[in-house]
Structure formats: structure tokens, C-alpha cells
Scaffold this active site. Structure first.
Site, short mmCIF file in Angstrom:
data_model
loop_
_atom_site.label_atom_id
_atom_site.label_comp_id
_atom_site.label_asym_id
_atom_site.label_seq_id
_atom_site.Cartn_x
_atom_site.Cartn_y
_atom_site.Cartn_z
N ARG A 90 -4.92 63.79 51.77
CA ARG A 90 -5.88 62.73 52.08
C ARG A 90 -6.18 62.67 53.57
O ARG A 90 -7.21 62.17 53.98
CB ARG A 90 -5.32 61.37 51.62
CG ARG A 90 -5.27 61.18 50.12
CD ARG A 90 -4.47 59.94 49.76
NE ARG A 90 -4.97 58.71 50.34
CZ ARG A 90 -5.95 57.96 49.82
NH1 ARG A 90 -6.51 58.33 48.69
NH2 ARG A 90 -6.33 56.86 50.41
N ARG A 110 3.85 51.09 43.20
CA ARG A 110 4.36 50.46 44.41
C ARG A 110 3.59 49.17 44.61
O ARG A 110 2.37 49.12 44.39
CB ARG A 110 4.15 51.36 45.63
CG ARG A 110 4.88 52.67 45.55
CD ARG A 110 6.37 52.53 45.56
NE ARG A 110 6.89 52.27 46.90
CZ ARG A 110 8.16 51.93 47.13
NH1 ARG A 110 9.02 51.78 46.10
NH2 ARG A 110 8.58 51.75 48.36
N TYR A 164 -4.86 57.04 41.86
CA TYR A 164 -4.94 56.60 43.25
C TYR A 164 -6.40 56.77 43.67
O TYR A 164 -6.79 57.82 44.17
CB TYR A 164 -4.03 57.53 44.05
CG TYR A 164 -3.69 57.20 45.47
CD1 TYR A 164 -4.14 56.09 46.13
CD2 TYR A 164 -2.85 58.07 46.18
CE1 TYR A 164 -3.79 55.84 47.44
CE2 TYR A 164 -2.48 57.84 47.48
CZ TYR A 164 -2.96 56.72 48.11
OH TYR A 164 -2.61 56.49 49.42
N ARG A 208 3.25 49.33 58.29
CA ARG A 208 2.19 49.19 59.28
C ARG A 208 1.94 47.71 59.55
O ARG A 208 2.37 46.85 58.79
CB ARG A 208 0.90 49.88 58.84
CG ARG A 208 0.36 49.41 57.52
CD ARG A 208 -0.87 50.22 57.13
NE ARG A 208 -1.33 49.83 55.81
CZ ARG A 208 -2.39 50.33 55.21
NH1 ARG A 208 -3.11 51.27 55.78
NH2 ARG A 208 -2.75 49.94 54.00
N ARG A 210 -6.80 67.64 62.89
CA ARG A 210 -7.91 68.12 63.73
C ARG A 210 -7.42 68.67 65.06
O ARG A 210 -6.50 68.10 65.66
CB ARG A 210 -8.89 66.98 64.03
CG ARG A 210 -9.54 66.40 62.80
CD ARG A 210 -10.86 65.74 63.17
NE ARG A 210 -11.34 64.97 62.04
CZ ARG A 210 -11.08 63.68 61.86
NH1 ARG A 210 -10.39 63.01 62.77
NH2 ARG A 210 -11.53 63.07 60.80
N GLU A 217 3.25 44.91 56.80
CA GLU A 217 3.14 45.42 55.43
C GLU A 217 4.43 46.15 55.03
O GLU A 217 4.87 47.05 55.74
CB GLU A 217 1.95 46.38 55.40
CG GLU A 217 1.35 46.58 54.07
CD GLU A 217 0.04 47.38 54.17
OE1 GLU A 217 -0.84 47.02 54.98
OE2 GLU A 217 -0.06 48.38 53.45
N ASP A 248 -9.96 55.83 45.65
CA ASP A 248 -10.63 55.13 46.74
C ASP A 248 -11.79 54.32 46.17
O ASP A 248 -12.25 54.56 45.05
CB ASP A 248 -11.16 56.14 47.77
CG ASP A 248 -10.02 56.71 48.62
OD1 ASP A 248 -8.98 56.05 48.72
OD2 ASP A 248 -10.20 57.82 49.16
N1 UDP Z 1 1.21 58.93 55.91
C1 UDP Z 1 2.28 59.07 56.76
N2 UDP Z 1 2.22 58.54 58.01
C2 UDP Z 1 1.15 57.86 58.46
C3 UDP Z 1 0.04 57.71 57.59
C4 UDP Z 1 0.10 58.26 56.33
O1 UDP Z 1 3.29 59.64 56.38
O2 UDP Z 1 1.17 57.39 59.61
C5 UDP Z 1 1.29 59.54 54.57
C6 UDP Z 1 1.84 58.54 53.53
O3 UDP Z 1 2.62 59.24 52.59
C7 UDP Z 1 0.57 58.03 52.87
C8 UDP Z 1 -0.28 59.29 52.88
O4 UDP Z 1 0.02 59.94 54.12
O5 UDP Z 1 0.81 57.55 51.57
C9 UDP Z 1 -1.76 59.04 52.75
O6 UDP Z 1 -2.18 58.17 53.79
P1 UDP Z 1 -3.39 57.19 53.59
O7 UDP Z 1 -3.70 56.56 54.89
O8 UDP Z 1 -4.46 57.87 52.86
O9 UDP Z 1 -2.74 56.09 52.64
P2 UDP Z 1 -3.40 54.75 52.04
O10 UDP Z 1 -2.57 53.65 52.63
O11 UDP Z 1 -4.84 54.71 52.42
O12 UDP Z 1 -3.21 54.89 50.61
#
Ligand code: UDP
Length: 384
Positions: free
Chosen positions: A171, A247, A348, A277, A175, A300, A350
Site C-alpha cells: 500500500r 483489529r 481492507y 500514531r 520513492r 491511536e 479504501d
Molecule cells: N506501516 C508501518 N509504519 C508506518 C506506516 C505504515 O509499518 O509508519 C505499515 C503498517 O503495517 C500498515 C501498513 O504499512 O498497516 C499500511 O499502511 P497504511 O498507511 O496504508 O495503513 P492504514 O492505516 O491506512 O490502513
């Protein structure tokens, strides 16, 4: 034919109701909650004037022009680029991993080609990464994996990254430029008046009746009333094959008279920090900053879902997949009901995909009704 019953006033239910209504078919939409818009529900906090994303941040992003046009007919979208920061071992970095992150993390001043070669040399060559950890090792190598992904992912999913699919990591972009946009999509923005107003506009039609605070179980639709069900798939079948794992999230709300963190989203990637976060909601509506004061902040925390909790992320580990297959068989054999959405298909999803699939479901159903047929039980591959 009695009016179709649409279960759930989130994006899926609202979009199906709208498409039916525009095709001349009246429906009833019920939702057990006391508000519409499901988990993208937003509301204004009275004290501060801040638009709060009550179930966590939702940022609209899509490549799908049809979906983008649809949402823009129901809300004025303000351009918004999701730029996330991440705290790792006492340093603040940019997420997703980009040239700034790489240079800062390794104390380098590389250009794009140098950084790419540098990361490729660290990455493990794997033809077919079997899980999240292998995917990360193949993409970015061990240091970045340990710093940014391992701890966060354990907290988010409650299991070791070796038991999660690599698709979760895919996901995120990687870059070798200074572009720190979290998403790669062509269209990205926030509805000016919030998602609740957008969903209210979708539902605002003479042929749509919305009833809040009403469960599916409490309904007695006539047998000939088709049901569009966006509630939990396992609940529909009375958990006969067991519970599907989710979850859930707990939000600890903090208030500050000052600017709490200077950014909308700060991820905490270290495992010893208990939250995943922190979000400061005023930054999700930057165009409103002059009408608000202070900060409304959510810390969170992710944990296993138990009955009574809000469902957020389908886990889809091996056991869940087995159970899901049982439910998929039941769903495909079911008559008079269409399963859709994140909960109805246990995926999952979007927001843009949810809307796109609901549009297809609504249009398919409309054609079926016009032919005098029953709509299909599912429009999306439930097991995908
Ligand atoms: N992830 C991570 N560190 C970060 C952000 C994301 O390990 O700082 C991993 C985590 O497993 C997450 C996945 O990348 O579930 C996908 O991130 P995304 O932001 O798409 O998750 P969302 O909260 O949008 O479902």
C-alpha cells in the site's frame, strides 16, 4: 416487490441507495448507529470548531475518474495532500520512505540514483516475498524495516510481520525523490464540509428513507424485499462458522490550547511506544484553521476486536481465511441478499474502491430489477 432494504448507511449503502433512487427505485436504509457515514463519519467539535474524524483519519484519494466525479457531485473537495511524519528512535522523518527519509536515516546526501543503488544493495533479492517481513526486506532492507515497519506493524496488527501478507506493505510507496505525498493517486482531497455532509448529500433523495438506530436483526422485510447488506458478514450468518478477526482502535482524546504537533499525522514506529500514531484533527481541514482554536488530538491504539467494539481492519490471517471461505460459500448460495463493502465482504477497502464496487452493485441491481430478476448475491469476489 417491497422496497429493497439497505443495511448500513456508510459509503456502500448510501451509494447503492442513490443509484437505485436515480433509477426510480425507492429503498430503506437502516443503520444501527445514530449517525450516517459509517467509519468516515466526521463532526464539528463544539468547543474548538475543529472537524473531527470520529473513527480516525480518512483522506480521499483515487485514480478512478468516475468515482472522483461522483464524490465531487456530492461535496466540494478541497485539495489536500497527505504528508505524514514518523518518529523513530527520537528522530522525526517523512513517511512514506522517500529520498529525505533515506538520506536522514543513513546520514547521507545521496541523489536519486545513488539512493536507489544504495537501497537495492541493502534489499534482499526475493522472487516472491512470502510475507510482510520478506516484502519489506525485498523493498528496503533490514535497517529501514526494523526502524519504520517492524514495530509499527506489530502494534497495528498484533502479530509478527512474518504472519502478515506482503500486500499490506505494498500500500505504501517507496520513492527516490523528495516527494513525500503518502499516496500516488491522481485525485486527492477532503470534502469541505466533512464526509458526513457528503454522505448526507448522497442519501438526500425522495426515494431514500434513512432510519438510524435500527439494526438489521430488528427488521422484518417482506420475503420479496431484496437486501443489500454492508454489515459484518459473519454476523449475518449468526457466526455459524466462527468469528472473523478484526483489529479495533481505541482513541485517547487529548486537548490542547496550543498547536499540539504541527502536523495532521505523526506515526510512532518504535515498539515501546504504545500508540501507533497521533492525529491532530484541525490539520485535516487546513482551510478552517482561522475558524478553530487549539487542537483536538487522538492517540491511536490498535488491539484485537472483541464483541461490542467497532470493527476497523479485517485481519485475514490463515484461520480467518478458512472461515471466510465458509462464509463466502454461504453468501454465494444466499438468495435475495447482496453482500458488499468492507464488513460485508471482509476486505481492507479504501473509500474509493468501496464506492466503485457499490456503484457496480447498484447498477447491476437496477438492471436486474428492470428485467424483473433478482440481483446477484455478491458483485465482488468475496475472497479476493
Ligand atoms: N506501516 C508501518 N509504519 C508506518 C506506516 C505504515 O509499518 O509508519 C505499515 C503498517 O503495517 C500498515 C501498513 O504499512 O498497516 C499500511 O499502511 P497504511 O498507511 O496504508 O495503513 P492504514 O492505516 O491506512 O490502513
Amino acid at each position: 416487490m417491497d422496497r429493497p432494504l439497505i443495511v448500513g448507511a456508510g459509503l456502500s449503502g448510501a451509494v447503492v441507495a442513490r443509484i437505485l433512487a436515480e433509477g426510480g427505485i425507492a429503498s430503506v436504509v437502516v443503520d444501527a448507529r445514530d449517525h450516517i457515514a459509517g467509519n468516515c463519519h466526521t463532526s464539528i467539535d463544539d468547543a474548538s470548531g475543529i472537524m473531527v474524524h470520529r473513527y480516525g483519519p480518512h483522506i480521499f484519494h483515487t485514480d478512478d475518474e468516475i468515482v472522483w466525479d461522483f464524490v465531487n457531485t456530492h461535496a466540494r473537495f478541497v485539495p489536500y495532500v497527505n504528508r505524514v511524519k514518523a518518529t523513530v528512535q527520537g528522530q522525526v522523518y517523512a513517511m512514506p520512505i522517500n529520498l529525505h527519509t533515506i538520506n536522514q536515516f543513513f546520514g547521507e546526501t545521496m541523489n536519486p540514483a545513488q539512493a536507489e543503488a544504495f537501497i537495492r544493495a541493502k534489499a534482499t533479492l526475493l522472487d516472491d516475498p512470502a510475507n510482510f517481513e520478506e516484502q519489506a526486506m525485498a523493498m528496503v532492507g533490514r535497517e529501514i524495516y526494523e526502524g519504520f515497519f517492524a514495530g509499527y506493524t506489530r502494534k497495528q496488527w498484533g502479530v509478527d510481520p512474518t504472519s502478515l501478507p506482503g500486500s499490506i506493505l505494498k500500500r505504501l510507496p517507496l520513492r527516490f525523490t523528495y516527494d513525500d505525498n503518502y499516496f500516488n493517486h491522481r485525485f486527492q482531497g477532503m470534502p469541505e464540509d466533512g464526509y458526513t455532509a457528503m454522505v448526507a448529500s448522497i442519501l438526500d433523495h425522495d426515494l431514500i428513507e434513512v432510519r438510524l438506530g435500527e439494526t438489521f436483526e430488528g427488521q422484518q422485510p417482506r420475503p420479496d424485499a431484496h437486501v443489500f447488506y454492508s454489515g459484518p458478514l459473519d454476523q449475518y450468518f449468526d457466526y455459524c462458522a466462527g468469528q472473523l478477526g478484526y483489529r479495533t482502535l481505541d482513541f485517547e482524546e487529548l486537548r490542547s490550547d496550543d498547536d499540539y504537533q504541527g502536523v495532521a499525522v505523526m506515526n510512532y514506529c518504535d515498539q515501546d511506544v504504545p500508540w501507533t500514531r497521533i492525529t491532530d484533527h484541525k490539520y485535516f481541514s487546513p482551510w478552517r484553521l482561522n475558524q478553530t482554536s487549539g487542537s483536538v488530538v487522538y492517540r491511536e491504539y490498535a488491539r484485537a476486536w472483541t464483541p461490542g467494539d467497532t470493527r476497523y481492519y479485517p485481519i485475514r490471517l490463515v484461520d480467518d481465511k478458512k472461515r471466510l471461505n465458509d462464509y463466502v460459500e454461504l453468501a454465494e448460495a444466499a438468495q435475495g441478499v447482496t453482500f458488499l463493502g468492507r464488513l460485508g465482504t471482509y476486505r481492507y477497502l479504501d473509500m474509493d474502491k468501496t464506492i466503485a464496487e457499490a456503484m457496480v452493485a447498484g447498477q447491476g441491481a437496477l438492471s436486474a430489477f428492470r428485467r424483473g430478476d433478482s440481483p446477484q448475491s455478491s458483485y465482488v469476489s468475496l475472497s479476493a
